[in-house]
Design a protein around this motif. Sequence first.
Motif, PDB file in Angstrom:
ATOM      1  N   ARG A 252      -6.286   4.888   9.209  1.00 28.79           N
ATOM      2  CA  ARG A 252      -5.889   6.283   8.989  1.00 28.79           C
ATOM      3  C   ARG A 252      -5.225   6.431   7.617  1.00 28.79           C
ATOM      4  NH1 ARG A 252      -4.508   6.165  14.467  1.00 28.79           N
ATOM      5  NH2 ARG A 252      -2.313   5.748  13.972  1.00 28.79           N
ATOM      6  N   SER A 253      -4.436   5.424   7.221  1.00 25.86           N
ATOM      7  CA  SER A 253      -3.819   5.477   5.896  1.00 25.86           C
ATOM      8  C   SER A 253      -4.863   5.383   4.791  1.00 25.86           C
ATOM      9  CB  SER A 253      -2.803   4.331   5.744  1.00 25.86           C
ATOM     10  OG  SER A 253      -1.710   4.511   6.618  1.00 25.86           O
ATOM     11  N   ILE A 254      -5.882   4.541   4.989  1.00 29.85           N
ATOM     12  CA  ILE A 254      -6.961   4.399   4.009  1.00 29.85           C
ATOM     13  C   ILE A 254      -7.736   5.706   3.889  1.00 29.85           C
ATOM     14  CG2 ILE A 254      -9.129   3.221   3.506  1.00 29.85           C
ATOM     15  CD1 ILE A 254      -7.932   0.713   4.805  1.00 29.85           C
ATOM     16  N   ASP A 255      -7.963   6.347   5.029  1.00 33.45           N
ATOM     17  CA  ASP A 255      -8.758   7.568   5.049  1.00 33.45           C
ATOM     18  C   ASP A 255      -8.122   8.706   4.247  1.00 33.45           C
ATOM     19  OD1 ASP A 255     -10.653   6.318   6.598  1.00 33.45           O
ATOM     20  OD2 ASP A 255      -9.937   7.147   8.500  1.00 33.45           O
ATOM     21  N   LEU A 256      -6.807   8.635   4.056  1.00 32.79           N
ATOM     22  CA  LEU A 256      -6.121   9.684   3.294  1.00 32.79           C
ATOM     23  C   LEU A 256      -6.520   9.689   1.839  1.00 32.79           C
ATOM     24  CD1 LEU A 256      -2.494   9.362   4.784  1.00 32.79           C
ATOM     25  CD2 LEU A 256      -4.203  11.108   5.298  1.00 32.79           C
ATOM     26  N   PHE A 257      -7.130   8.585   1.357  1.00 34.18           N
ATOM     27  CA  PHE A 257      -7.533   8.508  -0.060  1.00 34.18           C
ATOM     28  C   PHE A 257      -8.900   9.121  -0.301  1.00 34.18           C
ATOM     29  CE2 PHE A 257      -4.417   5.038   0.288  1.00 34.18           C
ATOM     30  CZ  PHE A 257      -3.602   5.349  -0.776  1.00 34.18           C
TER      31      PHE A 257
ATOM     32  N   ASN B  13      -2.961   4.765  -6.906  1.00 36.56           N
ATOM     33  CA  ASN B  13      -3.663   4.906  -5.631  1.00 36.56           C
ATOM     34  C   ASN B  13      -4.806   3.906  -5.460  1.00 36.56           C
ATOM     35  OD1 ASN B  13      -1.998   6.918  -4.709  1.00 36.56           O
ATOM     36  ND2 ASN B  13      -3.317   8.591  -5.403  1.00 36.56           N
ATOM     37  N   THR B  14      -5.372   3.439  -6.570  1.00 33.67           N
ATOM     38  CA  THR B  14      -6.425   2.427  -6.480  1.00 33.67           C
ATOM     39  C   THR B  14      -5.845   1.130  -5.901  1.00 33.67           C
ATOM     40  OG1 THR B  14      -7.585   3.363  -8.372  1.00 33.67           O
ATOM     41  CG2 THR B  14      -8.137   1.095  -7.765  1.00 33.67           C
ATOM     42  N   LYS B  15      -4.691   0.731  -6.427  1.00 31.15           N
ATOM     43  CA  LYS B  15      -4.034  -0.468  -5.899  1.00 31.15           C
ATOM     44  C   LYS B  15      -3.555  -0.239  -4.466  1.00 31.15           C
ATOM     45  CE  LYS B  15      -2.340  -2.916  -9.990  1.00 31.15           C
ATOM     46  NZ  LYS B  15      -1.132  -3.473 -10.657  1.00 31.15           N
ATOM     47  N   ALA B  16      -3.062   0.947  -4.202  1.00 29.76           N
ATOM     48  CA  ALA B  16      -2.582   1.266  -2.854  1.00 29.76           C
ATOM     49  C   ALA B  16      -3.701   1.083  -1.839  1.00 29.76           C
ATOM     50  CB  ALA B  16      -2.041   2.692  -2.811  1.00 29.76           C
ATOM     51  N   LYS B  17      -4.863   1.632  -2.136  1.00 34.12           N
ATOM     52  CA  LYS B  17      -6.005   1.532  -1.228  1.00 34.12           C
ATOM     53  C   LYS B  17      -6.463   0.080  -1.087  1.00 34.12           C
ATOM     54  CE  LYS B  17     -10.630   3.384  -0.344  1.00 34.12           C
ATOM     55  NZ  LYS B  17     -11.747   4.196  -0.873  1.00 34.12           N
ATOM     56  N   ALA B  18      -6.478  -0.657  -2.190  1.00 35.00           N
ATOM     57  CA  ALA B  18      -6.901  -2.059  -2.155  1.00 35.00           C
ATOM     58  C   ALA B  18      -5.982  -2.892  -1.255  1.00 35.00           C
ATOM     59  CB  ALA B  18      -6.929  -2.631  -3.569  1.00 35.00           C
ATOM     60  N   HIS B  19      -4.692  -2.645  -1.367  1.00 31.84           N
ATOM     61  CA  HIS B  19      -3.736  -3.378  -0.521  1.00 31.84           C
ATOM     62  C   HIS B  19      -3.918  -3.020   0.953  1.00 31.84           C
ATOM     63  CE1 HIS B  19      -1.577  -5.487  -3.592  1.00 31.84           C
ATOM     64  NE2 HIS B  19      -1.190  -4.382  -4.230  1.00 31.84           N
TER      65      HIS B  19
ATOM     66  N   GLY C  70       0.816  -1.210   0.000  1.00 35.27           N
ATOM     67  CA  GLY C  70       0.000   0.000   0.000  1.00 35.27           C
ATOM     68  C   GLY C  70       0.846   1.254   0.000  1.00 35.27           C
ATOM     69  N   GLU C  71       1.895   1.241   0.822  1.00 35.54           N
ATOM     70  CA  GLU C  71       2.779   2.406   0.892  1.00 35.54           C
ATOM     71  C   GLU C  71       3.560   2.579  -0.412  1.00 35.54           C
ATOM     72  OE1 GLU C  71       3.041   4.732   3.292  1.00 35.54           O
ATOM     73  OE2 GLU C  71       1.317   3.744   4.198  1.00 35.54           O
ATOM     74  N   LEU C  72       3.997   1.452  -0.987  1.00 36.84           N
ATOM     75  CA  LEU C  72       4.792   1.533  -2.227  1.00 36.84           C
ATOM     76  C   LEU C  72       3.963   2.028  -3.406  1.00 36.84           C
ATOM     77  CD1 LEU C  72       6.907  -1.762  -1.990  1.00 36.84           C
ATOM     78  CD2 LEU C  72       7.663   0.574  -1.520  1.00 36.84           C
ATOM     79  N   TYR C  73       2.680   1.656  -3.448  1.00 35.62           N
ATOM     80  CA  TYR C  73       1.830   2.045  -4.577  1.00 35.62           C
ATOM     81  C   TYR C  73       1.288   3.470  -4.446  1.00 35.62           C
ATOM     82  CZ  TYR C  73       1.571  -2.208  -7.397  1.00 35.62           C
ATOM     83  OH  TYR C  73       1.854  -3.235  -8.262  1.00 35.62           O
TER      84      TYR C  73
END
Length: 408
Positions: A402-407, A377-383, A369-372
Amino acid sequence: MTHQELIPHLFRTEFGKITAVLCRRFGPDHVEVAEDIASETFMLAIETWTYSKIPENPTAWLYAVAKNKARNHLTRQHIFADKVIPNITPSEEATEFNVDLSNQNIADSQLQMLFAICHPAIPVESQIGLALRILCGFGIEEIANAFLTNKETINKRLFRAREKLRAEKIPIEFPAPSNIDSRIDAVLQTLYLLFNEGYYSESQDGVLREELCQEAIRLTKHLLDNEQTNTPPVNALMALMCFHSSRFQARKGQNGEFVLYQNQDESLWNQSLIISGAFYLKEASQGSRISKYHFEASIAYWHTIKEDTQEKWENILQLYNQLLQLEYSPIAALNRTYALAKVSGKEAAIIEAEKFKLVDNHFYFVLLGELYKGIDNTKAKAHLEQALALAKTSTDQQTIQRSIDLFK
């Protein structure tokens, strides 16, 4: 200090000392007897100090009671006559049965018990449990909380470990000089895992977690205080523990949430522990043997430098390369991938990370998630959502959420 405050403190500091000395005196067949006598000593302290004045020297009081209880118990159960007398040398026969609770004998007994507990015949999980119980004075419920299990499971585990001590006739003694190198690796692995139980534990009890780390450091110090076991790998392990412990307070936010390394307040890092870690790492450089603790301690050292520099991450990446060559670990490989992203960019790190396919590990999906982020960002959120589904503790879940909420 009231007796309600004093007794738990003394239990933590003195229970393991009394138990180790009694175990050494009685032998591996009577570990439970030693634990019972130590427990009875503290029960009497509770009964006595609740209704009368606390002794001027509470520790000396405990030691005197433990000695008397040991003597009485052995006499009553005929253990002294049947088991101990035949093994006593002629010079000892005329002397009164004694339990030596001097500082030196306590240190020697705890070190000898540590080697006995870490015998290869005893499963690693049981080694940690026995160390917490016999050497650290942890209660069964505390050990269960540390392992995220129940008291019944811990009791069974400890029972089987004590039976192993008896059945294998594992001596409670210091290994011969020729055997120390072969035996110390198991001791270091147990102390390393004990520290990790505290530092990376999923238990919600922050006090317990910190105490686990402190006990691992204390037991490692016993090895350093003995000339025969003050070896480079022991110093490297102590350095690793000091460096990690230095950031303990910074890892927890005001509301108990986990704070990632890059977001930690550097002013909360314990500089005294960082200095101690640097000292032990320098001591570890003596000799020709390189252990995994050398590489992990060196990686931890570079993490005490908060500034993101190319030099820092290149050094960390090379250290991970060497560590993985020496001993492969999926978690170390994941951490290396983060360092690779810092050195060579996220795209290169993604290629490496997706080779692992650690589908049951939420840290793996957090990393992806962090790398994507910023790339897809779609893949980042999915991970991250996959990581959230796998996370077991509320602290991890809150951090990921909290990381998900940033999207949004």
